[in-house]
Design an enzyme around this catalytic site. Structure first.
Site, short mmCIF file in Angstrom:
data_model
loop_
_atom_site.label_atom_id
_atom_site.label_comp_id
_atom_site.label_asym_id
_atom_site.label_seq_id
_atom_site.Cartn_x
_atom_site.Cartn_y
_atom_site.Cartn_z
N ARG A 104 76.04 -46.88 76.07
CA ARG A 104 76.08 -45.21 76.14
C ARG A 104 75.10 -44.63 76.83
O ARG A 104 73.95 -44.59 76.07
CB ARG A 104 76.14 -44.43 75.04
CG ARG A 104 76.37 -43.31 74.50
CD ARG A 104 77.24 -42.50 73.23
NE ARG A 104 77.20 -41.45 73.39
CZ ARG A 104 75.42 -40.59 72.92
NH1 ARG A 104 75.15 -40.78 72.20
NH2 ARG A 104 75.68 -38.93 72.91
N HIS A 149 73.58 -34.36 78.17
CA HIS A 149 72.71 -34.72 77.17
C HIS A 149 71.13 -34.14 76.70
O HIS A 149 70.39 -34.87 77.37
CB HIS A 149 71.95 -36.10 76.88
CG HIS A 149 71.81 -36.47 75.35
ND1 HIS A 149 72.56 -37.82 74.95
CD2 HIS A 149 71.24 -36.39 74.79
CE1 HIS A 149 71.57 -37.72 73.85
NE2 HIS A 149 70.74 -36.82 73.51
N GLU A 194 75.64 -33.36 70.65
CA GLU A 194 74.98 -32.89 69.48
C GLU A 194 74.57 -31.35 69.71
O GLU A 194 73.42 -31.01 69.89
CB GLU A 194 73.42 -33.07 69.38
CG GLU A 194 72.95 -34.76 68.79
CD GLU A 194 72.54 -34.95 68.27
OE1 GLU A 194 71.20 -34.77 68.57
OE2 GLU A 194 72.42 -35.86 67.26
N ASN A 334 76.72 -38.47 65.93
CA ASN A 334 75.42 -39.01 65.75
C ASN A 334 74.89 -39.75 64.30
O ASN A 334 75.14 -37.53 63.85
CB ASN A 334 74.43 -38.41 66.64
CG ASN A 334 74.58 -38.62 68.21
OD1 ASN A 334 75.77 -39.57 68.69
ND2 ASN A 334 74.07 -38.03 68.89
N TYR A 336 71.72 -39.62 60.96
CA TYR A 336 70.51 -40.94 61.07
C TYR A 336 70.11 -39.87 59.96
O TYR A 336 69.25 -41.32 58.89
CB TYR A 336 69.07 -39.46 61.94
CG TYR A 336 69.27 -40.38 63.32
CD1 TYR A 336 68.87 -41.07 63.70
CD2 TYR A 336 70.74 -39.62 64.19
CE1 TYR A 336 68.97 -42.22 65.49
CE2 TYR A 336 70.42 -39.61 65.23
CZ TYR A 336 69.55 -41.01 66.24
OH TYR A 336 69.62 -41.46 67.70
N GLU A 403 75.45 -42.81 67.47
CA GLU A 403 73.99 -42.75 67.64
C GLU A 403 73.89 -43.24 66.14
O GLU A 403 74.39 -41.70 65.44
CB GLU A 403 73.27 -41.74 68.04
CG GLU A 403 73.22 -41.04 69.71
CD GLU A 403 72.24 -39.82 69.65
OE1 GLU A 403 71.88 -39.89 69.01
OE2 GLU A 403 72.96 -39.63 70.86
C1 GBH Z 1 69.00 -37.88 69.03
O1 GBH Z 1 68.92 -35.99 68.08
C2 GBH Z 1 69.41 -36.78 70.09
O2 GBH Z 1 70.82 -37.16 70.34
C3 GBH Z 1 68.57 -38.19 70.56
O3 GBH Z 1 67.93 -38.24 71.80
C4 GBH Z 1 67.48 -38.23 70.62
O4 GBH Z 1 66.11 -39.17 70.89
C5 GBH Z 1 67.66 -39.51 68.66
O5 GBH Z 1 68.49 -38.23 67.67
C6 GBH Z 1 66.36 -39.22 67.84
O6 GBH Z 1 65.95 -37.84 67.40
O7 GBH Z 1 61.14 -31.89 63.65
O8 GBH Z 1 61.83 -30.81 61.42
O9 GBH Z 1 62.34 -29.67 64.28
C7 GBH Z 1 69.20 -36.65 66.25
C8 GBH Z 1 68.64 -35.18 65.85
C9 GBH Z 1 66.89 -33.92 66.94
C10 GBH Z 1 67.17 -34.20 64.32
C11 GBH Z 1 65.23 -33.07 66.85
C12 GBH Z 1 65.81 -33.62 64.27
C13 GBH Z 1 63.96 -32.44 64.93
C14 GBH Z 1 64.07 -31.30 63.35
N1 GBH Z 1 67.25 -34.83 65.24
N2 GBH Z 1 65.06 -32.49 65.13
S1 GBH Z 1 62.24 -31.26 63.34
#
Ligand code: GBH
Length: 510
Positions: A104, A149, A194, A334, A336, A403
């Site tokens: 992807r 993206h 996202e 996605n 995490y 993801e």
């Molecule tokens: C994904 O976002 C993205 O799709 C991808 O591009 C990225 O590399 C990957 O995950 C890893 O981050 O620091 O508390 O202000 C995941 C969602 C985006 C959630 C960034 C947390 C930071 C919030 N994340 N976000 S904070």
């Protein structure tokens, strides 16, 4: 909601609340059922580099990373990134080493359309994607392509980006060009990656461009325009391309799991889920469509109390509700991590704001295994709960896990990442056993890359990238060997220990 419905809901939430344990103990080998395909993901700005090359236009990330003072850790930029623009053959070689079913990646809008619009197509940029796609297909690796993206042409950003309703036309026009150029070979499309991160982090907060910081207002405008742009593009594909190209198209949402701190906060956790991803999922995947009731009511009530003449949440007209409802062939997830949530009436957030509207406070437990990213801790049962919620709330849609991954500070022996992947895939298989219709699993990421405002300090890769080397050498981590073995054997063996002194190689058939 009818009383019986309410009881059912409470019952389901109660089950979920019981911090479900996996059905399988870790000493067994667990077979992966047929029909789930496996891959890895990256995104254009995070890996391509070649910022000015061959006629590429400026994107909001090109613009943002070159601001002064520099907004990214170590003043890193994606100017070179992983140099994938020149190293795509090595990228595909890694996919073959891993034995991936698919890869992807995303298209850079400004590389294909340097003016932002369709008046000029950049042939050299197009050639790069053709090369990549053709190289993958030569080895039977399916391309899964994300149209957007996060790297928006800067000119469109200057005109308001996702808060300008004309972006519906801009995006649909761009998408049509992409389908025309690549749709003969690309059978999996994702419109937007996202929306929550784009809208909240970029328009509501200051984490990503345009760092607008107009929370509780601009983030909601962005949400509406993203939904309409997505749906318009979906229907355009169905009408103009489905018959000849026969692909599948949907959206990838960031699904964070919110777990109530105690039974008292079951409703608070549900509110947080509805604000965080229900705001996108409900209009597309529910039977009724539209923003979730709780979101509409809450924002309308608060807006009124705050003295606004109308709700800060824009309305979706009946036509828009119809357009958006059902506009995705699958639910792209996605996922995490997980947060614990409790209600806090004395607001600690500015008013108005997105988090003030949610009205709760959230945190992560110290005992959860921490990644290099501050926001990311390993909570596999949260993944199971999220998948269960999606199955029960949206009538068991086909799910693509688009993801899932874990960050370290670097190094080839990455046991914490291996543990994360095993436990999360295990949790996914629990959901499959319960009946979730999961079609694909995607590891983020194939290789380390530009981690947005964290620059190159947080590593998500199965392959490590050496940023001191001009050719950006990639080296398989221990997790690459383990992921490869999961895919080869189509099973989870918690005891498998690879010999990483033996170079990773391409197996027959890849
Ligand atoms: C994904 O976002 C993205 O799709 C991808 O591009 C990225 O590399 C990957 O995950 C890893 O981050 O620091 O508390 O202000 C995941 C969602 C985006 C959630 C960034 C947390 C930071 C919030 N994340 N976000 S904070």
């Amino acid at each position: 909601m009818k009383q019986s419905g309410k009881l059912m809901l409470l019952f389901l939430i109660g089950m979920v609340f019981a911090e479900c344990k996996s059905n399988v103990n870790r000493h067994e080998i667990r077979k992966i059922p047929e029909g789930i395909i496996f891959g890895t993901a990256t995104a254009a700005y995070q890996v391509e580099g070649a910022r000015d090359e061959d006629g590429k236009g400026e994107s909001n990330w090109d613009h943002f990373t070159h601001k002064e003072p520099c907004p990214v850790k170590n003043c890193d930029t994606g100017d070179i990134a992983n140099d994938s623009y020149h190293q795509y053959k090595r990228d595909v070689e890694m996919m073959r080493e891993l034995g991936l079913d698919f890869y992807r990646f995303s298209l850079s809008w400004s590389r294909i359309l340097p003016t932002s619009f369709t008046d000029k197509i950049n042939e050299k940029g197009v050639q790069y994607y053709n090369n990549l796609i053709n190289e993958m297909l030569a080895y039977n690796i399916q391309p899964m392509v994300t149209l957007f993206h996060w790297d928006l042409p800067q000119k469109l950003q200057d005109m308001g980006g996702w808060t300008n309703p004309y972006i519906v036309d801009w995006f649909t026009d761009y998408a049509r060009v992409a389908f025309e150029l690549f749709g003969d070979r690309v059978k999996y499309w994702f419109t937007i990656n996202e929306p929550r991160e784009i809208c909240y982090e970029g328009y509501g907060a200051t984490s990503v461009p345009p760092t607008l910081n107009i929370s509780g207002y601009a983030d909601y405008l962005c949400a509406k325009n993203i939904l309409v742009a997505h749906a318009n593009t979906y229907h355009m594909y169905k009408k103009e391309f489905q018959q000849s190209q026969a692909g599948t198209i949907g959206i990838a949402l960031s699904v964070i799991w919110y777990e109530p701190e105690s039974e008292e906060y079951i409703e608070a956790a549900e509110d947080a889920r509805q604000f965080s991803w229900g705001i996108y999922a409900n209009p597309i995947f529910s039977k009724t469509g539209d923003f979730p009731e709780i979101v509409k009511d809450r924002v309308a009530d608060k807006s009124l109390a705050q003295g606004f003449s109308r709700s800060r949440l824009p309305e979706l007209s009946p036509d828009e509700v119809d357009l958006i409802k059902g506009s995705s062939d699958f639910f792209g997830i996605n996922h995490y991590t997980t947060y614990i949530i409790y209600r806090n009436s004395s607001s600690i957030f500015p008013t108005p704001s997105f988090y003030d509207d949610i009205g709760s406070v959230f945190y992560q437990k110290e005992t959860w295994e921490a990644a290099a990213s501050l926001w990311l801790k390993a909570v596999p049962w949260g993944f199971y709960n999220a998948l269960t919620k999606i199955r029960t709330e949206y009538d068991n849609p086909p799910v693509y896990i688009t993801e899932n991954g874990f960050s370290t500070r670097g190094g080839l022996v990455d046991d914490s990442r291996i543990k994360y992947y095993r436990n999360y895939i295990n949790a996914m298989l629990d959901a499959v056993e319960d009946g979730s219709d999961i079609r694909s699993y995607t590891a983020w990421s194939l290789m380390d890359n530009f981690e947005w405002t964290e620059g190159y300090t947080e590593c998500f890769g199965l392959y490590e990238v050496n940023y001191n080397d001009p050719s950006r050498t990639r080296t398989a981590r221990k997790s690459a060997y383990v992921y490869k073995e999961i895919l080869r054997a189509r099973q989870l063996d918690f005891h498998y220990e690879p010999d990483i002194t033996v170079p990773i190689t391409i197996d027959d058939g890849h």
